[in-house]
Design an enzyme around this catalytic site. Structure first.
Site, PDB file in Angstrom:
ATOM      1  N   ASN A  98       2.282   1.485   4.366  1.00  0.00           N
ATOM      2  CA  ASN A  98       2.598   0.233   5.093  1.00  0.00           C
ATOM      3  C   ASN A  98       2.308   0.362   6.594  1.00  0.00           C
ATOM      4  O   ASN A  98       3.004  -0.218   7.420  1.00  0.00           O
ATOM      5  CB  ASN A  98       4.051  -0.221   4.848  1.00  0.00           C
ATOM      6  CG  ASN A  98       4.353  -1.642   5.342  1.00  0.00           C
ATOM      7  OD1 ASN A  98       5.435  -1.927   5.821  1.00  0.00           O
ATOM      8  ND2 ASN A  98       3.403  -2.544   5.238  1.00  0.00           N
TER       9      ASN A  98
ATOM     10  N   ASP B 231      -7.895   3.789   0.671  1.00  0.00           N
ATOM     11  CA  ASP B 231      -6.991   4.292   1.710  1.00  0.00           C
ATOM     12  C   ASP B 231      -7.822   4.798   2.894  1.00  0.00           C
ATOM     13  O   ASP B 231      -8.601   5.741   2.755  1.00  0.00           O
ATOM     14  CB  ASP B 231      -6.181   5.444   1.086  1.00  0.00           C
ATOM     15  CG  ASP B 231      -5.152   6.010   2.036  1.00  0.00           C
ATOM     16  OD1 ASP B 231      -5.213   5.703   3.244  1.00  0.00           O
ATOM     17  OD2 ASP B 231      -4.289   6.779   1.563  1.00  0.00           O
TER      18      ASP B 231
ATOM     19  N   CYS C 214       0.866  -1.182   0.000  1.00  0.00           N
ATOM     20  CA  CYS C 214       0.000   0.000   0.000  1.00  0.00           C
ATOM     21  C   CYS C 214       0.902   1.230   0.000  1.00  0.00           C
ATOM     22  O   CYS C 214       2.090   1.124  -0.341  1.00  0.00           O
ATOM     23  CB  CYS C 214      -0.985  -0.038   1.167  1.00  0.00           C
ATOM     24  SG  CYS C 214      -0.230  -0.044   2.809  1.00  0.00           S
TER      25      CYS C 214
ATOM     26  N   CYS D 213      -1.469   0.964   7.444  1.00  0.00           N
ATOM     27  CA  CYS D 213      -2.908   0.694   7.601  1.00  0.00           C
ATOM     28  C   CYS D 213      -3.334  -0.591   6.882  1.00  0.00           C
ATOM     29  O   CYS D 213      -3.678  -1.584   7.524  1.00  0.00           O
ATOM     30  CB  CYS D 213      -3.747   1.868   7.076  1.00  0.00           C
ATOM     31  SG  CYS D 213      -3.498   3.404   7.985  1.00  0.00           S
ATOM     32  N   ARG D 214      -3.329  -0.560   5.550  1.00  0.00           N
ATOM     33  CA  ARG D 214      -3.930  -1.668   4.785  1.00  0.00           C
ATOM     34  C   ARG D 214      -3.030  -2.891   4.671  1.00  0.00           C
ATOM     35  O   ARG D 214      -3.443  -4.010   5.001  1.00  0.00           O
ATOM     36  CB  ARG D 214      -4.310  -1.184   3.373  1.00  0.00           C
ATOM     37  CG  ARG D 214      -5.455  -0.207   3.366  1.00  0.00           C
ATOM     38  CD  ARG D 214      -5.592   0.485   2.022  1.00  0.00           C
ATOM     39  NE  ARG D 214      -4.479   1.408   1.773  1.00  0.00           N
ATOM     40  CZ  ARG D 214      -4.289   2.094   0.668  1.00  0.00           C
ATOM     41  NH1 ARG D 214      -5.137   1.947  -0.334  1.00  0.00           N
ATOM     42  NH2 ARG D 214      -3.276   2.922   0.538  1.00  0.00           N
ATOM     43  N   SER D 215      -1.795  -2.705   4.173  1.00  0.00           N
ATOM     44  CA  SER D 215      -0.987  -3.908   3.886  1.00  0.00           C
ATOM     45  C   SER D 215      -0.551  -4.671   5.135  1.00  0.00           C
ATOM     46  O   SER D 215      -0.507  -5.907   5.100  1.00  0.00           O
ATOM     47  CB  SER D 215       0.196  -3.584   2.958  1.00  0.00           C
ATOM     48  OG  SER D 215       1.072  -2.641   3.514  1.00  0.00           O
TER      49      SER D 215
HETATM   50  P1  4NP Z   1      -1.787   2.792   4.043  1.00  0.00           P
HETATM   51  O1  4NP Z   1      -2.416   4.183   4.585  1.00  0.00           O
HETATM   52  O2  4NP Z   1      -1.257   3.105   2.654  1.00  0.00           O
HETATM   53  O3  4NP Z   1      -2.966   1.889   4.005  1.00  0.00           O
HETATM   54  O4  4NP Z   1      -0.721   2.414   5.039  1.00  0.00           O
HETATM   55  C1  4NP Z   1      -1.668   5.371   4.609  1.00  0.00           C
HETATM   56  C2  4NP Z   1      -0.826   5.618   5.670  1.00  0.00           C
HETATM   57  C3  4NP Z   1      -0.113   6.797   5.721  1.00  0.00           C
HETATM   58  C4  4NP Z   1      -0.241   7.717   4.702  1.00  0.00           C
HETATM   59  C5  4NP Z   1      -1.079   7.457   3.645  1.00  0.00           C
HETATM   60  C6  4NP Z   1      -1.793   6.284   3.586  1.00  0.00           C
HETATM   61  N1  4NP Z   1       0.478   8.941   4.784  1.00  0.00           N
HETATM   62  O5  4NP Z   1       0.250   9.803   3.901  1.00  0.00           O
HETATM   63  O6  4NP Z   1       1.317   9.113   5.663  1.00  0.00           O
END
Ligand code: 4NP
Length: 158
Positions: A13, A126, A10, A15-17
């Site tokens: 790294n 996201d 994602c 939240c989702r993955s």
């Molecule tokens: P992820 O979510 O891609 O599912 O881990 C996010 C976590 C942090 C950010 C964006 C998406 N960020 O912009 O810091």
């Protein structure tokens, strides 16, 4: 039989993955397929290297009996395209980034997660700027996707 090496990707790294990694490992364990798989996760971005998953993902996993708190964020590496058999992006943006970075011959390892798992060309959205509810929905989406993925991988590993 060599294990199938799966990398979830994602943006951050956190939240989702990491949650996808935890869910797939837990389901594989339940189905006696743990030794048939190697699972990891990474982000295309570098903001959260070394950090534990987002507290909302940790809580969502915990509600379902899964502990992802020991995971630490890392950024995608060039070697990942060699070291993994399947590189599954959570959304179309992740897939575009991955295909842009993939060396010659490795782009075929890159897929949109839900499309590969269940033939639905749908993003795992996201949730970073969403509320806690979004993380339960995220969990449910990942659990359904990982169940389908295991069926597909089970066909490959049996
Ligand atoms: P992820 O979510 O891609 O599912 O881990 C996010 C976590 C942090 C950010 C964006 C998406 N960020 O912009 O810091």
């Amino acid at each position: 039989m060599k294990p199938v090496r799966v990398l979830f990707v994602c943006l951050g790294n956190i939240c989702r993955s990491p949650l996808a990694e935890g869910v797939l490992c837990a389901l594989a364990e339940q189905k006696g397929l743990a030794s048939a798989l190697q699972v990891d996760s990474a982000g295309t971005g570098a903001w959260h290297i070394g950090e534990p998953p987002d507290g909302r993902s940790i809580q969502a996993a915990r509600r379902h009996g899964i502990d992802i708190s020991a995971q630490r964020g890392r950024q995608l590496r060039a070697e990942d395209f060699r070291d993994f058999d399947l590189i599954l992006g959570m959304d179309e943006n992740n897939v575009r980034t991955l295909k842009g970075l993939a060396p010659e011959g490795a782009a075929g390892k890159v897929h949109l997660f839900l499309n590969y798992a269940s033939g639905r060309s749908e993003d795992v959205p996201d949730p970073y700027y969403e509320g806690a509810d979004a993380f339960e929905a995220l969990y449910q989406m990942l659990e359904a996707g990982c169940s389908s993925l295991l069926v597909r991988l089970g066909e490959r590993t049996s």
